[in-house]
Enzyme design. Structure first.
Site, PDB file in Angstrom:
ATOM      1  N   LYS A  24      43.593  51.240  39.914  1.00 21.74           N
ATOM      2  CA  LYS A  24      43.953  50.391  41.051  1.00 21.74           C
ATOM      3  C   LYS A  24      44.839  49.241  40.588  1.00 21.74           C
ATOM      4  O   LYS A  24      44.591  48.670  39.529  1.00 21.74           O
ATOM      5  CB  LYS A  24      42.653  49.843  41.662  1.00 21.74           C
ATOM      6  CG  LYS A  24      42.828  49.037  42.913  1.00 21.74           C
ATOM      7  CD  LYS A  24      41.540  48.340  43.313  1.00 21.74           C
ATOM      8  CE  LYS A  24      41.263  47.158  42.420  1.00 21.74           C
ATOM      9  NZ  LYS A  24      40.201  46.269  42.874  1.00 21.74           N
ATOM     10  N   LYS A  63      45.457  42.324  39.154  1.00 14.58           N
ATOM     11  CA  LYS A  63      46.034  41.357  38.221  1.00 14.58           C
ATOM     12  C   LYS A  63      45.343  41.410  36.865  1.00 14.58           C
ATOM     13  O   LYS A  63      45.947  41.136  35.837  1.00 14.58           O
ATOM     14  CB  LYS A  63      45.933  39.950  38.795  1.00 14.58           C
ATOM     15  CG  LYS A  63      46.800  39.764  39.996  1.00 14.58           C
ATOM     16  CD  LYS A  63      46.969  38.322  40.352  1.00 14.58           C
ATOM     17  CE  LYS A  63      48.016  37.704  39.460  1.00 14.58           C
ATOM     18  NZ  LYS A  63      48.415  36.386  39.929  1.00 14.58           N
ATOM     19  N   LYS A 116      33.089  45.724  36.459  1.00 12.75           N
ATOM     20  CA  LYS A 116      33.385  44.361  35.992  1.00 12.75           C
ATOM     21  C   LYS A 116      32.465  43.963  34.848  1.00 12.75           C
ATOM     22  O   LYS A 116      32.892  43.305  33.905  1.00 12.75           O
ATOM     23  CB  LYS A 116      33.230  43.373  37.145  1.00 12.75           C
ATOM     24  CG  LYS A 116      34.496  43.184  37.940  1.00 12.75           C
ATOM     25  CD  LYS A 116      34.453  41.879  38.702  1.00 12.75           C
ATOM     26  CE  LYS A 116      35.671  41.741  39.576  1.00 12.75           C
ATOM     27  NZ  LYS A 116      35.547  40.678  40.558  1.00 12.75           N
TER      28      LYS A 116
HETATM   29  P1  TYM Z   1      39.826  40.731  46.084  1.00  9.27           P
HETATM   30  O1  TYM Z   1      40.079  39.268  45.980  1.00  9.27           O
HETATM   31  O2  TYM Z   1      39.706  41.520  44.832  1.00  9.27           O
HETATM   32  O3  TYM Z   1      40.973  41.405  46.937  1.00  9.27           O
HETATM   33  C1  TYM Z   1      41.375  40.889  48.193  1.00  9.27           C
HETATM   34  C2  TYM Z   1      41.699  42.042  49.131  1.00  9.27           C
HETATM   35  O4  TYM Z   1      42.764  42.839  48.605  1.00  9.27           O
HETATM   36  C3  TYM Z   1      42.374  44.205  48.574  1.00  9.27           C
HETATM   37  N1  TYM Z   1      43.024  44.845  47.411  1.00  9.27           N
HETATM   38  C4  TYM Z   1      43.703  46.003  47.459  1.00  9.27           C
HETATM   39  N2  TYM Z   1      43.969  46.840  48.475  1.00  9.27           N
HETATM   40  C5  TYM Z   1      44.707  47.953  48.189  1.00  9.27           C
HETATM   41  N3  TYM Z   1      45.163  48.246  46.943  1.00  9.27           N
HETATM   42  C6  TYM Z   1      44.894  47.430  45.898  1.00  9.27           C
HETATM   43  N4  TYM Z   1      45.358  47.726  44.680  1.00  9.27           N
HETATM   44  C7  TYM Z   1      44.124  46.238  46.128  1.00  9.27           C
HETATM   45  N5  TYM Z   1      43.702  45.226  45.340  1.00  9.27           N
HETATM   46  C8  TYM Z   1      43.008  44.378  46.133  1.00  9.27           C
HETATM   47  C9  TYM Z   1      40.855  44.167  48.437  1.00  9.27           C
HETATM   48  O5  TYM Z   1      40.256  45.366  48.863  1.00  9.27           O
HETATM   49  C10 TYM Z   1      40.499  42.997  49.316  1.00  9.27           C
HETATM   50  O6  TYM Z   1      40.424  43.377  50.675  1.00  9.27           O
HETATM   51  N6  TYM Z   1      34.933  40.890  47.089  1.00  9.27           N
HETATM   52  C11 TYM Z   1      36.250  40.664  47.659  1.00  9.27           C
HETATM   53  C12 TYM Z   1      36.405  39.292  48.306  1.00  9.27           C
HETATM   54  C13 TYM Z   1      35.407  38.981  49.378  1.00  9.27           C
HETATM   55  C14 TYM Z   1      35.360  39.542  50.674  1.00  9.27           C
HETATM   56  C15 TYM Z   1      34.256  38.870  51.333  1.00  9.27           C
HETATM   57  C16 TYM Z   1      36.108  40.512  51.345  1.00  9.27           C
HETATM   58  C17 TYM Z   1      34.403  38.062  49.262  1.00  9.27           C
HETATM   59  N7  TYM Z   1      33.726  37.997  50.451  1.00  9.27           N
HETATM   60  C18 TYM Z   1      33.910  39.201  52.624  1.00  9.27           C
HETATM   61  C19 TYM Z   1      35.738  40.821  52.664  1.00  9.27           C
HETATM   62  C20 TYM Z   1      34.657  40.171  53.282  1.00  9.27           C
HETATM   63  C21 TYM Z   1      37.283  40.774  46.562  1.00  9.27           C
HETATM   64  O7  TYM Z   1      36.988  40.558  45.418  1.00  9.27           O
HETATM   65  O8  TYM Z   1      38.548  40.998  47.018  1.00  9.27           O
END
Ligand code: TYM
Length: 341
Positions: A205, A208, A125
């Site tokens: 991956k 968006k 990022k």
């Molecule tokens: P975020 O908002 O990017 O994504 C949310 C969830 O979706 C999953 N995900 C995917 N899984 C499979 N294939 C993909 N292409 C894909 N894109 C996204 C992510 O793995 C995630 O589970 N840091 C985290 C948010 C967060 C969080 C937490 C998660 C903040 N605090 C505590 C768990 C526990 C994030 O940016 O997810």
């Protein structure tokens, strides 16, 4: 025993708290859905579940305040439409529970600087940002605080988050070693869709941030879903002699596995194994099944009222805060900074 709302009380065995979060970056895309949210829905009937829309994580890169506000509410709509039930789980917005940020500061004192430097998401990022904020660097500490504020032992996420959960385990371990047993070391719960790939560039991956042709949003029109699947990249580079599918074809098979019946899936696998697979019918089947899977979500979303969504999020924050407050009182006591008044 924990109460959800006034009339619905569910009892759960100890050591079975689930936490997960999603960043409010507009509409959910199918990677979020198949990689995480579908699992949230299943888990809510088995465990004490907390799901947060993590708006404080979203401010670690440049953002537009109005857009963030809109996206936060929108994410509430999307999650409820996917089947999260406020009678069975606690759904809330992270910034409405300020204990998360307080705990993040405390945990930063038991987080290794070297560990944070090794986080691949920070590196990736950071490369895309003109201004790399300190918040982007300490982002995983806030994530650890999200999880540990509820003493969660299970975290359903996609594969890209595994490194952050491993760091959470190390943070919990170090805190426990210094101040006494306080936090469980949480485990990751993965789905079959560990990592759904981009449709236009299947070696990356699905996300968006790559742009509209790379992902399918949950609320996308049927026409647009069909068009994106139709134009999805299948072969990249020259074909190898091995039987292994190219990344694009493997991604289409994964989508089929996630949305079609076993029978349909097996039929295409068998065509592939016999070397008679044609991409056009495969893509048609993927599009048909995806449209069918997403249709009930769209229908539920259309029924939701804004006032209802707001009320669910407020109520969720009240319930979550009561739990996080208790953890913070214990943590403050343990580290010697006094009691919560
Ligand atoms: P975020 O908002 O990017 O994504 C949310 C969830 O979706 C999953 N995900 C995917 N899984 C499979 N294939 C993909 N292409 C894909 N894109 C996204 C992510 O793995 C995630 O589970 N840091 C985290 C948010 C967060 C969080 C937490 C998660 C903040 N605090 C505590 C768990 C526990 C994030 O940016 O997810």
């Amino acid at each position: 025993m924990i109460g959800f709302g006034s009339s619905n009380v569910i009892s759960t065995p100890s050591n079975s708290v689930v936490f997960s979060g999603l960043q409010p970056t507009g509409h959910l895309q199918i990677g979020n859905y198949f990689g995480a949210v579908q699992n949230f829905v299943k888990l809510q009937t088995q465990y004490e579940c907390y799901y947060a829309i993590v708006d404080y994580h979203a401010i670690t890169v440049e953002h537009d305040p109005e857009e963030l506000r809109r996206n936060t509410l929108e994410m509430g709509f999307d999650l409820l439409a996917c089947g999260l039930d406020p009678k069975q789980c606690v759904l809330f917005v992270q910034s409405q529970v300020p204990e998360h940020t307080e705990l993040a500061w405390i945990l930063s004192a038991v987080t290794s600087y070297g560990d944070l430097q090794r986080m691949t998401q920070f590196k990736e990022k950071g490369e895309t940002q003109e201004f790399v904020s300190c918040g982007l660097f300490t982002y995983p500490v806030l994530q650890a605080a999200d999880i540990l504020a509820y003493k969660a032992s299970k975290v359903p996420v996609g594969e890209d988050q595994v490194q952050h959960i491993e760091l959470t385990r190390r943070i919990a371990r170090r805190f426990n070693a210094r101040f006494g047993e306080t936090f469980p070391e949480p485990d990751v719960l993965l789905t079959a869709a560990l990592r759904l790939m981009s449709l236009a560039d299947p070696e990356r991956k699905m996300s968006k941030s790559l742009g509209p042709k790379h992902y399918i949003a949950l609320n996308e029109s049927e026409e647009s879903i069909r068009e994106k699947i139709k134009t999805a990249v299948t072969d990249v580079g020259p074909r190898t002699e091995t039987k292994e599918k190219s990344p694009g074809v493997a991604n289409l098979f994964l989508l089929l596995k996630l949305s079609a019946s076993q029978e349909i899936y097996d039929q295409f696998e068998s065509d592939y194994a016999r070397g008679v697979l044609k991409y056009e019918p495969l893509k048609r089947a993927v599009a048909d099944c995806l449209v069918k899977t997403l249709e009930p979500i769209r229908a539920r979303k259309a029924q939701l009222k804004e006032s209802e969504v707001r009320e669910i999020l407020h109520e969720g924050a009240r319930t979550a805060r009561a739990v996080a407050r208790q953890t913070l009182a214990e943590v403050r006591e343990r580290i010697g900074v006094g009691k919560l008044i």
